[in-house]
Design a protein around this motif. Structure first.
Motif, short mmCIF file in Angstrom:
data_model
loop_
_atom_site.label_atom_id
_atom_site.label_comp_id
_atom_site.label_asym_id
_atom_site.label_seq_id
_atom_site.Cartn_x
_atom_site.Cartn_y
_atom_site.Cartn_z
N LEU A 136 43.99 32.94 14.44
CA LEU A 136 45.17 32.33 14.40
C LEU A 136 46.27 33.69 14.42
O LEU A 136 46.12 34.04 12.92
N VAL A 137 47.14 33.66 15.24
CA VAL A 137 48.06 34.87 15.25
C VAL A 137 49.31 34.64 15.38
O VAL A 137 49.80 33.17 15.68
N GLY A 138 50.38 34.95 14.52
CA GLY A 138 51.32 34.54 14.46
C GLY A 138 52.54 36.10 15.00
O GLY A 138 52.68 36.90 14.97
N VAL A 139 53.55 35.43 15.91
CA VAL A 139 54.04 36.56 16.21
C VAL A 139 55.83 35.87 15.99
O VAL A 139 56.09 34.71 16.70
N TRP A 140 56.90 36.62 15.67
CA TRP A 140 58.28 36.63 15.84
C TRP A 140 58.94 36.94 17.16
O TRP A 140 59.63 38.71 16.81
N PRO A 141 59.11 37.07 18.51
CA PRO A 141 59.63 36.96 19.58
C PRO A 141 60.66 37.63 19.34
O PRO A 141 61.10 39.15 20.09
N GLU A 142 62.11 37.96 18.34
CA GLU A 142 63.17 38.19 18.80
C GLU A 142 62.86 38.89 17.78
O GLU A 142 64.04 40.62 17.91
N GLY A 187 61.94 38.99 24.45
CA GLY A 187 61.93 40.01 24.79
C GLY A 187 61.22 39.63 26.42
O GLY A 187 61.91 38.95 27.53
N ARG A 188 60.05 40.59 26.75
CA ARG A 188 59.30 40.19 27.69
C ARG A 188 58.42 39.88 28.09
O ARG A 188 58.08 39.46 29.49
N GLY A 189 58.03 38.60 27.32
CA GLY A 189 57.04 38.06 27.44
C GLY A 189 55.37 37.64 27.17
O GLY A 189 54.66 37.67 27.36
N GLY A 190 55.62 39.13 25.96
CA GLY A 190 53.81 39.78 26.32
C GLY A 190 53.03 38.85 25.65
O GLY A 190 51.70 38.78 26.33
N PHE A 191 53.41 38.25 24.65
CA PHE A 191 52.60 37.20 23.44
C PHE A 191 51.99 36.03 24.44
O PHE A 191 50.72 35.69 24.62
#
Length: 329
Positions: A187-193, A212-216
């Motif tokens: 379970l991976v967490g990302v904060w794109p801001e 960002g560029r939507g890498g997630f």
């Protein structure tokens, strides 16, 4: 000549007789007369008071834990994640902050998959990324899973913080690491801001910055895992950012140097976060398993899914703000 009375004191040159009721050094010691059984009873009572009914087992587990630490008999994964240390100490340290200080209320936790890979995408705020820690605790305590955060480069350049981040499950925010963990069912967490989110002025609170560029999204599309949008209300108010010192920040190698109503005016006291009321809501998962891994290379598709996630979080933030009765209530 009359005899010298006892009240007149001893005869000069003659030693005083030892009194029958003289006090020894052992008797004078304040703890000397406490039996061993009472000491043991006191220790048992203290254990019950601090650790509860099962204190002996908990103490034995704690001693065993430290023995394994000293002997190096513990396991970390390829990223440095120390599951036992995170569970026993980091989560335990964060729990009273979450429950007593921020009074975090969590909704939609059922949207976190019980097993298998998934990507939690959240808004980011607060000047200092405390929201990431509170999210990790919420997932751990309510979904019984470990959230593996993707962190910025700066996190892994800071002394002590870098080591603690690795041990708590964080890794560098890059597509390759994200895909590997998602493929393994993490379970991976990302904060794109990123820093644009936590470093924005207080006047722009709860207004999402670019993702960002939507890498997630590309990582989720390639691995076919669901994306769980998370909206957090409350973190914006813990350190209201009213100013910045960019020249000094560049000198120190920081993205910004915050000025709040209390820092640096009150010194170390200004670093205590304000006790705002927090609301967290995990939204319905956005499925990606209908797409093929090759479609992750389509920039228009990636943009559309990224925009869908962003809009979902933004609308939920507005709903939560309407529901929250007061900032500190």
């Amino acid at each position: 000549m009359p005899a010298r009375s006892e009240a007149q004191g001893p005869t000069p040159g003659r030693p005083r007789a030892a009194a029958a009721s003289s006090t020894t050094a052992h008797d004078r010691h304040p703890l000397g007369d406490i039996p061993v059984t009472e000491w043991l009873a006191a220790l048992h009572g203290a254990g019950l008071e601090v650790f509860g009914e099962d204190w002996e087992r908990k103490l034995a587990e704690l001693m065993a834990f430290w023995r394994r630490r000293l002997e190096g008999d513990y396991v970390v994964d390829e990223y440095g994640f120390d599951r036992e240390l995170t569970d026993r100490f980091l989560m335990a340290a964060l729990r009273p902050i979450s429950e007593k200080w921020f009074r975090v209320e969590v909704r939609g936790i059922e949207n976190i998959p019980a097993e298998g890979g998934a990507l939690v995408v959240s808004n980011h705020s607060g000047t200092v990324p405390v929201d990431g820690l509170m999210t990790m605790l919420a997932v751990h305590d309510r979904a019984d899973r470990f959230l593996r955060p993707l962190g910025a480069d700066l996190v892994f350049r800071l002394p002590f913080v870098s080591s603690l981040a690795r041990k708590s499950g964080a890794t560098l925010a890059c597509t390759e690491d994200a895909e590997r963990m998602l493929s393994r069912g993490e379970l991976v967490g990302v904060w794109p801001e990123g820093f644009k989110g936590i470093g924005k002025p207080f006047s722009e609170r709860y207004k999402l910055q670019r993702f960002g560029r939507g890498g997630f999204v590309s990582a989720a599309l390639r691995t076919g895992v669901p994306i769980v949008p998370l909206s957090v209300v409350g973190a914006e108010e813990i350190y209201p950012l009213v100013g910045n010192v960019p020249s000094l920040a560049r000198l120190l190698g920081l993205p910004y140097l915050p000025i709040t109503p209390f820092f640096p005016l009150l010194g170390p006291l200004g670093m205590i976060p304000l006790p705002s009321k927090w609301l967290m809501e995990f939204g319905e998962p956005i499925r990606t398993d209908a797409y093929t891994p090759a479609e992750a290379e389509d920039p228009m598709l990636v943009f559309n899914v990224t925009d869908q996630v962003r809009e979902t979080i933004q609308h939920t933030l507005y709903d939560l703000l309407r529901q929250r009765e007061s900032v500190f209530g």
